[in-house]
Enzyme design. Sequence first.
Site, PDB file in Angstrom:
ATOM      1  N   HIS A 118       0.861  -1.195   0.000  1.00  0.00           N
ATOM      2  CA  HIS A 118       0.000   0.000   0.000  1.00  0.00           C
ATOM      3  C   HIS A 118       0.895   1.242   0.000  1.00  0.00           C
ATOM      4  O   HIS A 118       1.859   1.307   0.777  1.00  0.00           O
ATOM      5  CB  HIS A 118      -0.899  -0.012   1.241  1.00  0.00           C
ATOM      6  CG  HIS A 118      -1.793   1.182   1.303  1.00  0.00           C
ATOM      7  ND1 HIS A 118      -2.929   1.296   0.525  1.00  0.00           N
ATOM      8  CD2 HIS A 118      -1.705   2.326   2.018  1.00  0.00           C
ATOM      9  CE1 HIS A 118      -3.498   2.458   0.764  1.00  0.00           C
ATOM     10  NE2 HIS A 118      -2.782   3.104   1.673  1.00  0.00           N
ATOM     11  N   ASP A 154      -6.848  -2.395   3.871  1.00  0.00           N
ATOM     12  CA  ASP A 154      -5.539  -1.851   4.259  1.00  0.00           C
ATOM     13  C   ASP A 154      -5.370  -1.841   5.786  1.00  0.00           C
ATOM     14  O   ASP A 154      -4.948  -0.847   6.378  1.00  0.00           O
ATOM     15  CB  ASP A 154      -5.371  -0.419   3.696  1.00  0.00           C
ATOM     16  CG  ASP A 154      -5.456  -0.399   2.188  1.00  0.00           C
ATOM     17  OD1 ASP A 154      -5.040  -1.392   1.561  1.00  0.00           O
ATOM     18  OD2 ASP A 154      -5.941   0.599   1.631  1.00  0.00           O
TER      19      ASP A 154
END
Length: 229
Positions: A118, A154
């Site tokens: 990410h 995430d």
Amino acid sequence: MPDRHRPVPSRIAVLVSGSGTNLQALLDRIGADAGFGGEVVVVGADRDGIAGLARAEQAGIPTVVQRLADHPDRPTWERALRADLERYRPDVVVLAGFMKILSGAFLAGWSGRVINTHPSLLPAFRGAHAVREVLEHGVKLTGSTVHLVDEEVDHGPIVAQRAVAVHPDDDEDRLHARIKAVEHALFPECVGWLCRGQLEVTGRTVNVRPDPHERTPTSPSPTDTPDGP
Ligand code: GRF
């Protein structure tokens, strides 16, 4: 180069949605490291005609594509994608710029073996527009996070992070390019740890164990013996 007598390498499925530069970095790393402990056996995507798929084809790796629009609903799409991957019996699933959220039903059976990269320092700036939001927020330091995937976006346990400074003249493309340069080293490293069974997860904390197959000398070689007085 250490002598690593590995068991069978982990079978890796990679999911992509775009340019696939992280996929390429992983393939390059595996190609350069005979002791990596993993091999990419399939690349999956949620769309056609992307560079990520072309990179897989170039490397001779089978590809599968399941477009959400071709299915009546998300669960059906996920089941089709999962079935496609399962045909290749992956041990590890790597999300390399895959832009769809995957449910617990998809992840089940691969728990702790799905890994994502990410482009921010999590838990700050989750979601699909992290780089843009970092700039909008006036943040001075961002970076790359590699984490294990759980059912929240995430959110799973963090494996590794690297910081990247935001420059005053950055736009989204410039900043993302510098973050990707960091990801291209960090992500393959973390995938290797996962493939070699080196990640030890306790709650949200991930520790990296030494590589069990890396042979270290048990006694110094004669040439290492220091001269006597
Ligand atoms: C990467 O920055 C990754 O962190 C994010 O999507 C981007 C994918 O880039 N999830 P690429 O397709 O690997 O070039």
